[in-house]
Design a protein around this motif. Structure first.
Motif, PDB file in Angstrom:
ATOM      1  N   SER A 178      -1.487  -4.498  -6.828  1.00 54.28           N
ATOM      2  CA  SER A 178      -0.498  -5.313  -6.118  1.00 54.28           C
ATOM      3  C   SER A 178      -0.294  -6.629  -6.859  1.00 54.28           C
ATOM      4  O   SER A 178      -1.185  -7.108  -7.563  1.00 54.28           O
ATOM      5  CB  SER A 178      -0.919  -5.554  -4.672  1.00 54.28           C
ATOM      6  OG  SER A 178      -2.110  -6.294  -4.605  1.00 54.28           O
ATOM      7  N   TRP A 179       0.893  -7.195  -6.676  1.00 53.77           N
ATOM      8  CA  TRP A 179       1.263  -8.409  -7.384  1.00 53.77           C
ATOM      9  C   TRP A 179       2.343  -9.145  -6.603  1.00 53.77           C
ATOM     10  O   TRP A 179       2.941  -8.609  -5.665  1.00 53.77           O
ATOM     11  CB  TRP A 179       1.772  -8.073  -8.791  1.00 53.77           C
ATOM     12  CG  TRP A 179       3.014  -7.226  -8.775  1.00 53.77           C
ATOM     13  CD1 TRP A 179       4.316  -7.665  -8.777  1.00 53.77           C
ATOM     14  CD2 TRP A 179       3.084  -5.804  -8.705  1.00 53.77           C
ATOM     15  NE1 TRP A 179       5.184  -6.601  -8.723  1.00 53.77           N
ATOM     16  CE2 TRP A 179       4.442  -5.434  -8.677  1.00 53.77           C
ATOM     17  CE3 TRP A 179       2.120  -4.793  -8.668  1.00 53.77           C
ATOM     18  CZ2 TRP A 179       4.863  -4.107  -8.610  1.00 53.77           C
ATOM     19  CZ3 TRP A 179       2.549  -3.470  -8.594  1.00 53.77           C
ATOM     20  CH2 TRP A 179       3.900  -3.138  -8.575  1.00 53.77           C
ATOM     21  N   SER A 188      -5.234   0.972  -6.157  1.00 54.43           N
ATOM     22  CA  SER A 188      -4.097   0.196  -5.691  1.00 54.43           C
ATOM     23  C   SER A 188      -3.904  -1.017  -6.594  1.00 54.43           C
ATOM     24  O   SER A 188      -4.863  -1.710  -6.922  1.00 54.43           O
ATOM     25  CB  SER A 188      -4.340  -0.255  -4.248  1.00 54.43           C
ATOM     26  OG  SER A 188      -3.317  -1.112  -3.828  1.00 54.43           O
ATOM     27  N   HIS A 243      -2.619  -9.545  -7.739  1.00 53.02           N
ATOM     28  CA  HIS A 243      -3.559  -9.785  -6.640  1.00 53.02           C
ATOM     29  C   HIS A 243      -4.674  -8.743  -6.604  1.00 53.02           C
ATOM     30  O   HIS A 243      -5.799  -9.049  -6.227  1.00 53.02           O
ATOM     31  CB  HIS A 243      -2.836  -9.773  -5.297  1.00 53.02           C
ATOM     32  CG  HIS A 243      -1.828 -10.873  -5.161  1.00 53.02           C
ATOM     33  ND1 HIS A 243      -2.167 -12.196  -5.183  1.00 53.02           N
ATOM     34  CD2 HIS A 243      -0.487 -10.833  -5.015  1.00 53.02           C
ATOM     35  CE1 HIS A 243      -1.082 -12.933  -5.055  1.00 53.02           C
ATOM     36  NE2 HIS A 243      -0.040 -12.141  -4.954  1.00 53.02           N
ATOM     37  N   ASN A 244      -4.350  -7.515  -6.950  1.00 47.23           N
ATOM     38  CA  ASN A 244      -5.325  -6.426  -6.892  1.00 47.23           C
ATOM     39  C   ASN A 244      -5.047  -5.452  -8.029  1.00 47.23           C
ATOM     40  O   ASN A 244      -3.879  -5.092  -8.232  1.00 47.23           O
ATOM     41  CB  ASN A 244      -5.219  -5.698  -5.538  1.00 47.23           C
ATOM     42  CG  ASN A 244      -6.333  -4.721  -5.333  1.00 47.23           C
ATOM     43  OD1 ASN A 244      -7.488  -5.063  -5.429  1.00 47.23           O
ATOM     44  ND2 ASN A 244      -5.985  -3.479  -5.072  1.00 47.23           N
ATOM     45  N   THR A 276       9.519  -4.733  -5.558  1.00 47.79           N
ATOM     46  CA  THR A 276       8.326  -3.905  -5.393  1.00 47.79           C
ATOM     47  C   THR A 276       7.109  -4.780  -5.646  1.00 47.79           C
ATOM     48  O   THR A 276       7.082  -5.552  -6.603  1.00 47.79           O
ATOM     49  CB  THR A 276       8.332  -2.718  -6.377  1.00 47.79           C
ATOM     50  OG1 THR A 276       9.517  -1.950  -6.173  1.00 47.79           O
ATOM     51  CG2 THR A 276       7.105  -1.841  -6.213  1.00 47.79           C
ATOM     52  N   THR A 277       6.102  -4.681  -4.782  1.00 46.35           N
ATOM     53  CA  THR A 277       4.923  -5.541  -4.932  1.00 46.35           C
ATOM     54  C   THR A 277       3.612  -4.761  -4.972  1.00 46.35           C
ATOM     55  O   THR A 277       2.542  -5.370  -4.996  1.00 46.35           O
ATOM     56  CB  THR A 277       4.856  -6.570  -3.797  1.00 46.35           C
ATOM     57  OG1 THR A 277       4.812  -5.874  -2.551  1.00 46.35           O
ATOM     58  CG2 THR A 277       6.053  -7.507  -3.833  1.00 46.35           C
ATOM     59  N   SER A 278       3.692  -3.439  -4.974  1.00 50.37           N
ATOM     60  CA  SER A 278       2.459  -2.654  -5.073  1.00 50.37           C
ATOM     61  C   SER A 278       2.759  -1.286  -5.660  1.00 50.37           C
ATOM     62  O   SER A 278       3.903  -0.809  -5.640  1.00 50.37           O
ATOM     63  CB  SER A 278       1.787  -2.505  -3.703  1.00 50.37           C
ATOM     64  OG  SER A 278       2.605  -1.741  -2.847  1.00 50.37           O
ATOM     65  N   TYR A 279       1.708  -0.687  -6.180  1.00 48.74           N
ATOM     66  CA  TYR A 279       1.813   0.639  -6.788  1.00 48.74           C
ATOM     67  C   TYR A 279       0.444   1.296  -6.703  1.00 48.74           C
ATOM     68  O   TYR A 279      -0.573   0.640  -6.933  1.00 48.74           O
ATOM     69  CB  TYR A 279       2.243   0.514  -8.256  1.00 48.74           C
ATOM     70  CG  TYR A 279       2.418   1.833  -8.948  1.00 48.74           C
ATOM     71  CD1 TYR A 279       3.587   2.570  -8.793  1.00 48.74           C
ATOM     72  CD2 TYR A 279       1.402   2.356  -9.750  1.00 48.74           C
ATOM     73  CE1 TYR A 279       3.742   3.792  -9.428  1.00 48.74           C
ATOM     74  CE2 TYR A 279       1.558   3.567 -10.388  1.00 48.74           C
ATOM     75  CZ  TYR A 279       2.731   4.287 -10.225  1.00 48.74           C
ATOM     76  OH  TYR A 279       2.879   5.493 -10.854  1.00 48.74           O
ATOM     77  N   ASN A 280       0.420   2.584  -6.362  1.00 47.08           N
ATOM     78  CA  ASN A 280      -0.831   3.342  -6.372  1.00 47.08           C
ATOM     79  C   ASN A 280      -0.938   4.085  -7.688  1.00 47.08           C
ATOM     80  O   ASN A 280      -0.150   4.991  -7.973  1.00 47.08           O
ATOM     81  CB  ASN A 280      -0.885   4.328  -5.204  1.00 47.08           C
ATOM     82  CG  ASN A 280      -1.201   3.637  -3.905  1.00 47.08           C
ATOM     83  OD1 ASN A 280      -1.915   2.639  -3.880  1.00 47.08           O
ATOM     84  ND2 ASN A 280      -0.670   4.154  -2.825  1.00 47.08           N
TER      85      ASN A 280
END
Length: 105
Positions: A25-26, A23, A8-9, A61-65
């Motif tokens: 995200s998925w 960021s 997504h991002n 987990t759906t995001s990571y920085n």
């Protein structure tokens, strides 16, 4: 069951600054276990062109920085999210975005 991953991002066109944070995200199907994140500097990359960002992110987990983005200039970088258990066979690419070097004015 064949799973799926959708990034997504970033979704394309962003400008990420080297040394800063981006960021990521998925979303993924419940059949996906852990996620590996990579980036690539190649428009149509082979698996060998993937450079690790984070490996074995826990299921759900759906995001990571992405901290400390490398100090490089790339016009068409792409994020790759891959099922950690599929040996890079089940994956998704982000749309291209840029990384620019941090500059003091």
């Amino acid at each position: 069951t064949i799973g799926w991953i959708n990034i997504h991002n970033p979704n394309g066109g962003e400008i990420a600054i080297a040394g800063k944070t981006q960021s990521i995200s998925w979303a993924s199907s419940s059949s996906i276990s852990n996620i590996n994140l990579y980036y690539t500097k190649v428009a149509n990359p082979a698996n060998s062109d993937w450079i690790p960002i984070a490996l074995n992110l826990a299921k759900g987990t759906t995001s990571y920085n992405w901290n400390n983005i490398p100090n490089i200039e790339i016009n068409n970088v792409r994020i790759v999210a891959a099922d950690a258990s599929s040996n890079k066979k089940l994956f998704s690419f982000s749309n291209p975005f840029k990384i620019v070097k941090f500059k003091l004015d």
